[in-house]
Enzyme design. Structure first.
Site, PDB file in Angstrom:
ATOM      1  N   ARG A  75       1.283  -1.450  -0.300  1.00 52.72           N
ATOM      2  CA  ARG A  75      -0.048   0.110   0.405  1.00 52.72           C
ATOM      3  C   ARG A  75       1.217   1.289   0.274  1.00 52.72           C
ATOM      4  NH1 ARG A  75      -2.750  -0.705   5.090  1.00 52.72           N
ATOM      5  NH2 ARG A  75      -3.652   1.476   4.824  1.00 52.72           N
ATOM      6  N   SER A 110       0.535   3.742   2.223  1.00 52.85           N
ATOM      7  CA  SER A 110       0.776   4.746   3.263  1.00 52.85           C
ATOM      8  C   SER A 110       2.335   4.422   3.229  1.00 52.85           C
ATOM      9  CB  SER A 110      -0.284   4.036   4.296  1.00 52.85           C
ATOM     10  OG  SER A 110       0.547   3.227   4.288  1.00 52.85           O
ATOM     11  N   LYS A 131      -2.777  -8.345  11.839  1.00 52.74           N
ATOM     12  CA  LYS A 131      -3.619  -7.991  12.054  1.00 52.74           C
ATOM     13  C   LYS A 131      -4.786  -7.561  11.212  1.00 52.74           C
ATOM     14  CE  LYS A 131      -3.845  -3.073  13.902  1.00 52.74           C
ATOM     15  NZ  LYS A 131      -4.746  -2.797  15.142  1.00 52.74           N
ATOM     16  N   ASP A 132      -4.644  -7.410  10.081  1.00 51.65           N
ATOM     17  CA  ASP A 132      -5.509  -6.506   8.689  1.00 51.65           C
ATOM     18  C   ASP A 132      -5.993  -7.468   8.290  1.00 51.65           C
ATOM     19  OD1 ASP A 132      -6.071  -4.213   9.865  1.00 51.65           O
ATOM     20  OD2 ASP A 132      -3.579  -3.426   8.634  1.00 51.65           O
ATOM     21  N   SER A 146     -11.172   1.552  16.984  1.00 54.98           N
ATOM     22  CA  SER A 146     -11.205   0.801  17.571  1.00 54.98           C
ATOM     23  C   SER A 146     -12.351   0.265  18.244  1.00 54.98           C
ATOM     24  CB  SER A 146      -9.753   0.171  17.480  1.00 54.98           C
ATOM     25  OG  SER A 146      -9.852  -1.293  18.420  1.00 54.98           O
ATOM     26  N   LEU A 147     -13.751  -1.012  17.891  1.00 56.16           N
ATOM     27  CA  LEU A 147     -14.519  -1.098  19.361  1.00 56.16           C
ATOM     28  C   LEU A 147     -13.848  -1.884  20.483  1.00 56.16           C
ATOM     29  CD1 LEU A 147     -17.796  -2.924  16.564  1.00 56.16           C
ATOM     30  CD2 LEU A 147     -17.202  -0.422  17.695  1.00 56.16           C
ATOM     31  N   ARG A 148     -12.473  -3.024  19.998  1.00 49.20           N
ATOM     32  CA  ARG A 148     -11.786  -3.210  20.660  1.00 49.20           C
ATOM     33  C   ARG A 148     -11.559  -2.486  22.090  1.00 49.20           C
ATOM     34  NH1 ARG A 148      -6.805  -3.905  21.341  1.00 49.20           N
ATOM     35  NH2 ARG A 148      -6.064  -2.433  19.492  1.00 49.20           N
ATOM     36  N   ARG A 149     -10.746  -1.200  21.689  1.00 49.37           N
ATOM     37  CA  ARG A 149     -10.503  -0.545  22.682  1.00 49.37           C
ATOM     38  C   ARG A 149     -11.448   0.434  23.148  1.00 49.37           C
ATOM     39  NH1 ARG A 149      -6.352   1.350  17.661  1.00 49.37           N
ATOM     40  NH2 ARG A 149      -4.572  -0.213  18.067  1.00 49.37           N
ATOM     41  N   ARG A 195     -10.437   8.503  12.058  1.00 46.72           N
ATOM     42  CA  ARG A 195      -9.894   7.799  11.127  1.00 46.72           C
ATOM     43  C   ARG A 195      -8.386   8.638  10.195  1.00 46.72           C
ATOM     44  NH1 ARG A 195      -9.378   3.700   8.185  1.00 46.72           N
ATOM     45  NH2 ARG A 195     -10.574   3.915   6.030  1.00 46.72           N
ATOM     46  N   GLY A 196      -8.113   7.518   9.185  1.00 49.17           N
ATOM     47  CA  GLY A 196      -6.773   7.937   8.424  1.00 49.17           C
ATOM     48  C   GLY A 196      -5.703   6.981   9.011  1.00 49.17           C
ATOM     49  N   THR A 241      -2.312  10.875   9.099  1.00 48.52           N
ATOM     50  CA  THR A 241      -3.198  11.658   9.614  1.00 48.52           C
ATOM     51  C   THR A 241      -3.668  11.655  10.984  1.00 48.52           C
ATOM     52  OG1 THR A 241      -4.145  11.028   7.006  1.00 48.52           O
ATOM     53  CG2 THR A 241      -5.765  12.383   8.467  1.00 48.52           C
ATOM     54  N   ARG A 242      -3.759  10.549  11.376  1.00 46.29           N
ATOM     55  CA  ARG A 242      -4.496  11.234  12.691  1.00 46.29           C
ATOM     56  C   ARG A 242      -3.636  11.875  13.983  1.00 46.29           C
ATOM     57  NH1 ARG A 242      -7.627   4.671  14.449  1.00 46.29           N
ATOM     58  NH2 ARG A 242      -7.524   4.701  12.020  1.00 46.29           N
ATOM     59  N   CYS A 244     -13.152  -7.731  12.146  1.00 44.10           N
ATOM     60  CA  CYS A 244     -12.128  -6.736  12.311  1.00 44.10           C
ATOM     61  C   CYS A 244     -13.616  -5.372  13.402  1.00 44.10           C
ATOM     62  CB  CYS A 244     -11.333  -6.005  11.819  1.00 44.10           C
ATOM     63  SG  CYS A 244     -11.963  -4.969  10.247  1.00 44.10           S
TER      64      CYS A 244
HETATM   65  C1  DPM Z   1      -7.746  -3.508  12.605  1.00 42.18           C
HETATM   66  C2  DPM Z   1      -8.249  -2.756  13.794  1.00 42.18           C
HETATM   67  C3  DPM Z   1      -7.214  -0.702  13.087  1.00 42.18           C
HETATM   68  C4  DPM Z   1      -6.348  -1.502  12.375  1.00 42.18           C
HETATM   69  C5  DPM Z   1      -9.134  -2.722  15.190  1.00 42.18           C
HETATM   70  C6  DPM Z   1      -8.473  -2.428  16.761  1.00 42.18           C
HETATM   71  C7  DPM Z   1      -7.368  -0.013  14.152  1.00 42.18           C
HETATM   72  C8  DPM Z   1      -8.706   1.034  14.018  1.00 42.18           C
HETATM   73  C9  DPM Z   1      -8.360   2.204  15.045  1.00 42.18           C
HETATM   74  C10 DPM Z   1      -8.118  -4.818  12.881  1.00 42.18           C
HETATM   75  N1  DPM Z   1      -6.070  -2.941  11.749  1.00 42.18           N
HETATM   76  O1  DPM Z   1      -7.196  -3.061  16.245  1.00 42.18           O
HETATM   77  O2  DPM Z   1      -8.927  -3.481  17.995  1.00 42.18           O
HETATM   78  O3  DPM Z   1      -8.150   2.511  15.447  1.00 42.18           O
HETATM   79  O4  DPM Z   1      -9.018   3.116  14.397  1.00 42.18           O
HETATM   80  C11 DPM Z   1      -3.823  -1.287  11.586  1.00 42.18           C
HETATM   81  C12 DPM Z   1      -2.841  -0.268  12.693  1.00 42.18           C
HETATM   82  C13 DPM Z   1      -1.582  -1.246  12.519  1.00 42.18           C
HETATM   83  C14 DPM Z   1      -2.288  -2.186  11.602  1.00 42.18           C
HETATM   84  C15 DPM Z   1      -2.586   0.713  13.139  1.00 42.18           C
HETATM   85  C16 DPM Z   1      -2.921   1.110  14.597  1.00 42.18           C
HETATM   86  C17 DPM Z   1      -0.132  -1.178  12.826  1.00 42.18           C
HETATM   87  C18 DPM Z   1       0.139  -2.043  14.073  1.00 42.18           C
HETATM   88  C19 DPM Z   1       0.329  -2.913  13.828  1.00 42.18           C
HETATM   89  C20 DPM Z   1      -5.659  -0.494  11.548  1.00 42.18           C
HETATM   90  N2  DPM Z   1      -3.415  -2.302  11.179  1.00 42.18           N
HETATM   91  O5  DPM Z   1      -3.814  -0.092  14.997  1.00 42.18           O
HETATM   92  O6  DPM Z   1      -2.719   1.789  15.959  1.00 42.18           O
HETATM   93  O7  DPM Z   1       1.255  -4.168  12.169  1.00 42.18           O
HETATM   94  O8  DPM Z   1      -0.263  -4.416  14.115  1.00 42.18           O
END
Ligand code: DPM
Length: 384
Positions: free
Chosen positions: A23, A25, A95-96, A144-147, A164-165, A169-170, A258
């Site tokens: 990607r 980014s 995790k994606d 993140s709903l989890r967080r 988002r972003g 951006t964040r 997710c």
């Molecule tokens: C997924 C989530 C988020 C990412 C959901 C979660 C965070 C979304 C948000 C599945 N993917 O964690 O509960 O914060 O709004 C993502 C990040 C990374 C990979 C950024 C992050 C980097 C860390 C890594 C977005 N995907 O979580 O701060 O490589 O694991």
């Protein structure tokens, strides 16, 4: 292999061309470069090329991830490129990646996990504060709903809003406006971006457990490209693979993606794999959390070994009878994949134990009402 599989350098020396998709980014580029550097070291004769592209997830910036609904948001375009042989491998944050990959793809390497925990990044005006000491009704940014679920329960004086972003951006939204007192991000992403100095605290598992696969990088390849699979397989970190297989099996058994509040914590110590897993209601008021462990010591599961030997014998037989070899190879792909991961050099019995652990832990949570909690969470999130 890519269509064009070799190039000549100035001395007329021919080298194999490997194309790596990513990607656009900054985080994705950094992650891809780190994998490319490792491959360059291991295979100095190969010519590596990086191909950057935009994905749907990068283009939709106004809605929370959990609301867009389409699976493999960040991966589809890259998988299309893999399928068309435009690239040979793609680097992702594990995790994606969904727990079931589309047919024909596999995760050929899971690299050593970075710090998997979440981190608090404060607005500059809040320096010195903690989540505990931030004023009543301070707004915390996370989609993140989890967080949000875990932190709402633990810090009821705070409010949570979507942000988002990409990471750049964040951080900009945090620093340049007064909308958020703090945002929550994965420590791993911040570290890779060189922004470790912005981390004011790392969240301990008691406050917030991490997402399945968080902090680990994955290399996705064509499942039947034996050369590339072999090539990237040396990048696997055995402990990380086993932890992530357990975590992904847990999420899959819960039928989570997710967009559900599911969190984990895993550890490998003295040939034991420990796993805590939990599900939460959106406001965190309800939760189910359990811990289990399994041995991942080699040679523990004789029955599995015997079965494997049997499968290998069939495989050899099939390979020697040309007509069905393609079919049997496809079957082999499926046999060696666990929750989308192919890890030929990690003991099969340990991988099986890890997968079983994740499934068993999910079953335990399901027997205690996890399904109901997740169903309600999904409905409420869809209605938001
Ligand atoms: C997924 C989530 C988020 C990412 C959901 C979660 C965070 C979304 C948000 C599945 N993917 O964690 O509960 O914060 O709004 C993502 C990040 C990374 C990979 C950024 C992050 C980097 C860390 C890594 C977005 N995907 O979580 O701060 O490589 O694991």
């Amino acid at each position: 292999m890519s269509e064009e599989t070799s190039s000549q350098d100035g001395n007329g020396k021919v080298s194999r061309v490997i194309r790596i998709g990513t990607r656009k980014s900054q985080l994705a580029r950094i992650q891809t470069d780190s994998v490319a550097d490792k491959l360059k070291e291991l295979y100095p004769d190969f010519h590596l090329e990086i191909v950057a592209m935009s994905t749907t997830g990068d283009m939709i910036l106004d809605r929370a991830l959990s609301k867009i609904g389409e699976k493999s948001l960040f991966t589809k375009e890259l998988e299309n490129a893999l399928e068309r042989n435009e690239v040979d491998l793609v680097v992702h944050s594990l995790k994606d990646l969904p727990t079931s990959l589309p047919a024909g793809f596999t995760i050929g390497a899971v690299l050593k996990r970075e710090n998997p925990h979440d981190a608090v990044v404060l607005h500059p005006s809040k320096t010195g504060k903690t989540l505990d000491t931030l004023p009543e009704k301070s707004v915390i940014g996370t989609s993140s709903l989890r967080r949000a679920a875990q932190l709402k329960k633990r810090f009821p004086h705070l409010e949570f809003k979507d942000i988002r972003g990409n990471l750049n951006t964040r951080l900009k939204k945090l620093d340049e406006k007064d909308d958020f007192a703090a945002i929550i991000l994965a420590a791993a992403g911040l570290k890779r971006m060189g922004w470790e100095n912005r981390i004011s605290m790392i969240l301990e598992p008691e406050d917030c457990m991490y997402a399945v696969g968080q902090g680990a990088l994955a290399v996705e390849v064509r499942a039947r490209d034996a050369d590339i699979l072999e090539m990237v397989s040396v990048l696997h970190d055995p402990d990380t693979v086993l932890r992530c297989i357990a975590e992904r099996a847990f999420l899959k058994q819960l039928e989570g993606g997710c967009s559900v509040p599911v969190a984990v914590h895993t550890k490998v110590k003295e040939s034991q794999l420990y796993m805590t897993g939990a599900v939460y209601s959106l406001d965190g008021s309800q939760s189910i959390k359990e811990t289990m462990q399994t041995s991942i010591a080699p040679g523990d599961e004789v029955s599995v070994k015997v079965l494997l030997f049997f499968q290998m014998s069939i495989l050899r037989f099939n390979l020697s009878t040309d007509v069905h070899s393609q079919q049997s190879l496809e079957r082999v792909d499926e046999q060696v994949q666990r929750v989308g991961v192919t890890a030929m050099k990690v003991p099969a019995e340990a991988q099986d134990a890890a997968e079983r652990l994740g499934i068993k832990l999910a079953d335990l949570l399901l027997s205690k009402g996890a399904k109901e909690i997740l169903t309600v969470a999904r409905q409420l999130n869809d209605a938001r």
